[in-house]
Every structure is written in C-alpha cells, then in structure tokens.
Design an enzyme around this catalytic site. Structure first.
Site, mmCIF file in Angstrom:
data_model
loop_
_atom_site.group_PDB
_atom_site.id
_atom_site.type_symbol
_atom_site.label_atom_id
_atom_site.label_comp_id
_atom_site.label_asym_id
_atom_site.label_seq_id
_atom_site.Cartn_x
_atom_site.Cartn_y
_atom_site.Cartn_z
ATOM 1 C CD GLN A 131 -13.206 -1.443 -0.703
ATOM 2 O OE1 GLN A 131 -12.007 -1.765 0.364
ATOM 3 N NE2 GLN A 131 -14.221 -2.178 -0.339
ATOM 4 C CG ASP A 144 -13.667 5.945 -0.724
ATOM 5 O OD1 ASP A 144 -13.627 5.887 0.563
ATOM 6 O OD2 ASP A 144 -12.421 6.114 -1.260
ATOM 7 N NE ARG A 181 -10.346 -5.251 0.715
ATOM 8 C CZ ARG A 181 -9.249 -4.181 0.597
ATOM 9 N NH1 ARG A 181 -9.718 -3.162 1.683
ATOM 10 N NH2 ARG A 181 -7.836 -4.587 0.537
ATOM 11 N NE ARG A 218 -4.112 0.369 1.389
ATOM 12 C CZ ARG A 218 -4.574 1.013 2.330
ATOM 13 N NH1 ARG A 218 -5.219 1.112 3.103
ATOM 14 N NH2 ARG A 218 -6.255 0.508 2.411
ATOM 15 C CB CYS A 268 -13.824 1.220 0.411
ATOM 16 S SG CYS A 268 -13.342 2.926 0.646
ATOM 17 C CG HIS A 292 -8.392 -0.451 -2.787
ATOM 18 N ND1 HIS A 292 -7.287 -1.120 -2.976
ATOM 19 C CD2 HIS A 292 -8.956 0.050 -1.588
ATOM 20 C CE1 HIS A 292 -7.274 -1.223 -1.543
ATOM 21 N NE2 HIS A 292 -8.735 -0.615 -0.392
#
Ligand code: CP
Ligand code: NVA
Length: 308
Positions: free
Chosen positions: A137, A225, A294, A107, A266, A134
C-alpha cells in the site's frame, strides 16, 4: 532470494528502483485496454499464488490483473479453503506451494505467519497486509505523491487517527524515502515505537502531536485509515470511535494544512467516520489514484522479487 515483507527490510536504492519501474510501466500503458499485456512479458510462464486470510478488493484485483498484464497466471487461494496453519503447519504449506508456484503473495493476520511462510518458502513471498504492516500500500502511496507533487523527501506527512498497520509502513517509508512524519491520535493507539526508532535512526523527523489542528499545520500530505481494522475485535468499535472522533479528517481540519496538501486513504473508507465525503471527494483527495497505483507499484515489486 528476494522476499518483500516490509519497507524497512529493503534498501532505499531498491525501493527507488521499484518506484521508477512502476512509473515507467504506468506510462507505457497509456491508451491500452486494462487487460492488455505489457510489451515486456516479465512473468510469462510463471504462476503467482494469492493467499487471502482476510477480505480484499484492491489487493486481490491489483495482484491478479498485474500478474496477467506481465504475462503470468494467478491462483487465488482463500484461507478457509486451504490447510494453512490449521490441519497443516504454515511451514509445510510453504514447502508445498514452493514446489508448484513461482511466487506467493499473502494477506494474513499475524506477522509470524508471514515470517514462517517466508522462512520455509523457496520462492519469493510478498506481504499483502498483516495486522502489523501493509508495505505494498505504502509503495503505491509514495508513487502517488510523486506523481502529483514530485519528490516526497523533506515533505511533511501527517497521519491522523489509529497508529495501525498502514501507519507502520508509512513510518518505515519516512526512514527510507526521507520525509518528515507526524502522528496525531490518542496515546492508546500510538504507532509501534520500533518503527519510530527505525525512521529516526535513518534521519527522519518523527513527531507525535495530540492536537490534530497543530499536527496538520504545514502538512504536504494528510493520511488516515479506518478506525477499526480487520484484525480488531468488533466489540472495540465504541471505545475506538470515542477515542478517535477528534481525529476525523474533515474540511475544517484540512484548512489548516498547506493549501496544496494532498489527502490519502488506503481504502476501504468509512465515510462520515474517519473522513467526510467532502474531503474524500474533494480536490485534494487522490484516493483512487492510490488504488490504481497498487497495480503499477506491485508489478514492480513482483519483478524485483523475481529479478525479471
Ligand atoms: N487498501 C487495501 O489493501 O484494500 P483491500 O483491503 O481492498 O485489498
Ligand atoms: N487498517 C486496515 C487496512 C485495510 C486495507 C485493516 O487492516 O483493516
């Protein structure tokens, strides 16, 4: 060698196979303690490095627990504690880690760091979020949609707010899984045109609709988000909030979607900003299923990367 860097880089068949595997692994765990190993110990004897240059709850826990369930071990490396790009080139870190671990999840901030790591690693590299995308996700999100409603192909997915990194991966997924995508947010925060072009070239319908009410009409899935991502400057907060306020997902807006529409986020969510408690905790919300998935989706991603 198989890296998992972006949804657009992997064939639709491979993405499909990963989700089938994720659904199967999830089903096989019914009734087992969270920490119990799977019957298929695909990562036995393997070490996965989990590199974090930004905070994380879900990505950290899901990769760590997922690796353990598959019989492997993890090494969590926080950015500030290793010589990554500061004091040593990213390429050299890639070469060193590749001598000692079997796979790297990272990340990070810029996409360039991810790509430099992947270019010089001799083990698979997985994108656990960059400023730009991402993908893990969105694999979990597609899995979650399928679990609740069946195939996502041909469905109308609406993204409200910031055309950010998670949004970029959703648009790429529209191209790969064949759903229709509508973005509704301020022009200043439009998604990357490259992703829109990719999805359209794959036959997906991509629409930009500035009016959030019109955008969600007929929606099967509504997503949003946070208005300020980890890579955004804190000074941007006020300007972004002013631009994004009309795109809050609340019960009045959800009422314009299909009655059986799902809501996804998310997480982490800023309740009362991009989404209200009523929607987050309401019957259409599947946000905690997304979080759990996930784990299952990334186990499938890791197995695909290592072909085990
Ligand atoms: N959704 C997500 O990636 O969460 P974390 O930042 O907690 O990992
Ligand atoms: N867009 C958010 C996603 C967090 C999982 C961020 O980058 O901070």
């Amino acid at each position: 060698m198989r890296h998992f860097l972006d949804i657009r880089d992997v064939s639709p068949d491979a993405l499909r196979a990963m989700l089938d595997s994720a659904h199967a692994m999830k089903a096989a765990r019914t009734g087992r303690p969270r920490g119990a190993s799977d019957d298929e110990r695909a990562l036995e004897g393997r070490v996965v490095a989990l590199v974090f240059e930004k905070p994380s709850t879900r990505t950290r826990v899901s990769f760590d627990v997922g690796t353990r369930q598959l019989g492997g071990q993890t090494l969590v490396l926080n950015g500030g504690e290793i010589h990554l790009g500061k004091g040593e080139s990213v390429a050299d870190t890639a070469r060193v880690l590749s001598r000692m671990v079997d796979m790297i999840m990272i990340r990070t901030f810029s996409e360039e760091t991810l790509h430099e790591l992947a270019a010089h690693a001799t083990v698979p590299v997985i994108n656990g979020l960059t400023d730009r995308s991402h993908p893990c996700q969105v694999m979990a999100d597609v899995m979650t949609y399928e679990e609740h409603r069946g195939t996502i192909a041909g469905r109308k997915v609406v993204w409200l707010g910031d055309g950010n990194n998670v949004c970029a991966s959703v648009i790429q997924a529209a191209g790969q899984f064949g759903f229709d995508f509508t973005f509704s947010g301020p022009e200043a925060l439009d998604p990357d045109p490259e992703d829109i072009a990719f999805a359209r070239a794959r036959g997906a319908t991509v629409t930009i609709e500035r009016d959030p009410v019109k955008a969600v009409e007929g929606a099967d899935l509504v997503m949003t988000d946070t208005w300020l991502s980890m890579h955004d400057a804190p000074e941007e907060r006020e300007r972004r909030h002013a631009l994004l306020a009309p795109y809050q997902v609340n019960a009045a807006l959800m009422a314009h979607a299909r009655p059986d529409a799902l809501f996804m986020h998310c997480l982490p969510a800023h309740r009362g900003e991009e989404v209200t408690d009523e929607v987050m905790d309401g019957p259409q919300s599947v946000v905690f299923d997304e979080a759990e998935n996930r784990l299952h989706a990334q186990k499938a991603v890791m197995r695909w990367c290592l072909e085990v």
